[in-house]
Structure formats: structure tokens, C-alpha cells
Motif scaffolding. Sequence first.
Motif, short mmCIF file in Angstrom:
data_model
loop_
_atom_site.label_atom_id
_atom_site.label_comp_id
_atom_site.label_asym_id
_atom_site.label_seq_id
_atom_site.Cartn_x
_atom_site.Cartn_y
_atom_site.Cartn_z
N SER A 141 -8.73 4.50 4.79
CA SER A 141 -9.40 4.36 3.50
C SER A 141 -8.56 5.05 2.45
CB SER A 141 -10.79 4.99 3.56
OG SER A 141 -11.59 4.34 4.51
N PHE A 142 -8.67 4.58 1.21
CA PHE A 142 -7.86 5.13 0.13
C PHE A 142 -8.75 5.40 -1.09
CE2 PHE A 142 -3.74 4.50 1.93
CZ PHE A 142 -3.93 3.47 2.84
N TRP A 143 -8.32 6.36 -1.91
CA TRP A 143 -8.93 6.65 -3.20
C TRP A 143 -7.93 6.28 -4.27
CZ3 TRP A 143 -10.41 12.26 -1.58
CH2 TRP A 143 -11.63 12.25 -0.92
N PHE A 144 -8.42 5.77 -5.40
CA PHE A 144 -7.56 5.59 -6.56
C PHE A 144 -7.29 6.96 -7.15
CE2 PHE A 144 -9.50 1.36 -6.43
CZ PHE A 144 -8.35 0.60 -6.48
N ARG A 201 -4.63 8.76 0.33
CA ARG A 201 -5.32 8.52 1.59
C ARG A 201 -6.56 9.39 1.67
NH1 ARG A 201 -0.11 7.46 3.42
NH2 ARG A 201 -0.02 5.49 4.54
N GLN A 202 -7.66 8.79 2.10
CA GLN A 202 -8.91 9.51 2.25
C GLN A 202 -8.97 10.07 3.66
OE1 GLN A 202 -12.36 7.14 1.60
NE2 GLN A 202 -13.78 8.81 1.96
N ILE A 203 -9.19 11.34 3.77
CA ILE A 203 -9.30 11.99 5.07
C ILE A 203 -10.79 12.04 5.43
CG2 ILE A 203 -8.90 14.09 6.38
CD1 ILE A 203 -6.61 14.67 4.38
N SER A 204 -11.15 11.35 6.50
CA SER A 204 -12.56 11.33 6.90
C SER A 204 -12.69 12.01 8.25
CB SER A 204 -13.07 9.90 6.97
OG SER A 204 -12.33 9.16 7.90
N SER A 205 -13.80 12.74 8.41
CA SER A 205 -14.02 13.45 9.66
C SER A 205 -14.63 12.54 10.73
CB SER A 205 -14.92 14.66 9.42
OG SER A 205 -16.16 14.22 8.89
N GLY A 206 -15.39 11.55 10.29
CA GLY A 206 -16.02 10.65 11.25
C GLY A 206 -15.11 9.49 11.61
N THR A 207 -15.39 8.87 12.70
CA THR A 207 -14.62 7.70 13.09
C THR A 207 -15.46 6.47 12.82
OG1 THR A 207 -15.45 7.88 15.35
CG2 THR A 207 -13.36 8.96 14.86
N THR A 208 -15.01 5.68 11.86
CA THR A 208 -15.75 4.48 11.51
C THR A 208 -15.15 3.25 12.15
OG1 THR A 208 -14.41 4.19 9.53
CG2 THR A 208 -16.45 5.46 9.29
N GLY A 209 -13.92 3.33 12.54
CA GLY A 209 -13.26 2.20 13.16
C GLY A 209 -12.81 1.15 12.16
N VAL A 216 0.83 -1.20 0.00
CA VAL A 216 0.00 0.00 0.00
C VAL A 216 0.87 1.25 0.00
CG1 VAL A 216 -1.68 1.33 1.34
CG2 VAL A 216 -1.99 -1.12 1.05
N SER A 217 1.91 1.27 0.82
CA SER A 217 2.76 2.46 0.87
C SER A 217 3.50 2.67 -0.46
CB SER A 217 3.75 2.37 2.02
OG SER A 217 4.63 1.29 1.85
N LEU A 218 3.83 1.60 -1.16
CA LEU A 218 4.44 1.73 -2.47
C LEU A 218 3.47 2.38 -3.45
CD1 LEU A 218 6.83 1.00 -4.38
CD2 LEU A 218 5.59 -1.11 -4.87
N LEU A 219 2.21 1.97 -3.43
CA LEU A 219 1.20 2.57 -4.31
C LEU A 219 0.92 4.03 -3.95
CD1 LEU A 219 -1.31 -0.40 -4.63
CD2 LEU A 219 0.26 0.47 -6.38
#
Length: 127
Positions: free
Chosen positions: A47-50, A35-43, A24-27
Amino acid sequence: MALAEQRRFDQPPVDAHVPWDKQVSLLVRAGLLARQISSGTTGAGESFWFSIPNVGFISKCLMKGRAELQNLLTRRRYQEILEKELEKRKMTASALGIRFHVRDLVGSLKIERVSTTCGNVLRLCTN
């Protein structure tokens, strides 16, 4: 696919030589995942975006090149030009080239290619 071969896509392959975090870090470093920055905590973890690197530059060149060719044809008397004559010109607003934009506009039905005895004529569509 056999039941034993099925696996969830969020789990790493069992026989991977490189740990999942390193893949993942290579990609992410290559710019293919963001990296997707989310305001809520989903636990659920990260999460990532292409993503596609430099897509902004390409879309900017595409839009400016379309506009340049359409304006060129609009200023012509009959809103048409020989394709050979057009290919001799240089694009000022785009780095993608005349042939790319001609194919784009023909494919999107903004201009039409008409075969004549002098060669192909590109004509602005009226609809």
C-alpha cells in the motif's frame, strides 16, 4: 465512459510502455508516493500514501510567518500598519516573504485591508 474503456485504478493501463512496478518505483524515488507500513497482514500487497516533498518546511515557514506578522500588528498602537511600510521590512522567521503572508492572513480573515488616501492599511481583526 463506455463499458469497454472502464478499468480498475489498481490495475496498470493495458497499453503502458513502462511496466507497472517501474512506474511506482519512479514515483517513490521522486517522493510523491510513500510506502505504507502496516502491522496486519491483509494479503492485498503493498500500500502507498501520496506525499508532498518538503511540506514540513513549508508549513513551518507558514506558521512562523503568520505569528510574526500578527505579533508585529499586536505591538502597534492601533494594531495597523501601512502596506507599503510593511513590504519594506524583512521576514526573520519565514522564507516565504511578506506579500505571501499578507495574502494568507487577509484570506483567512485574520487581518483586513482598508483603502485610505495614504494607501492600503492592514489592520488586525478583533474577532
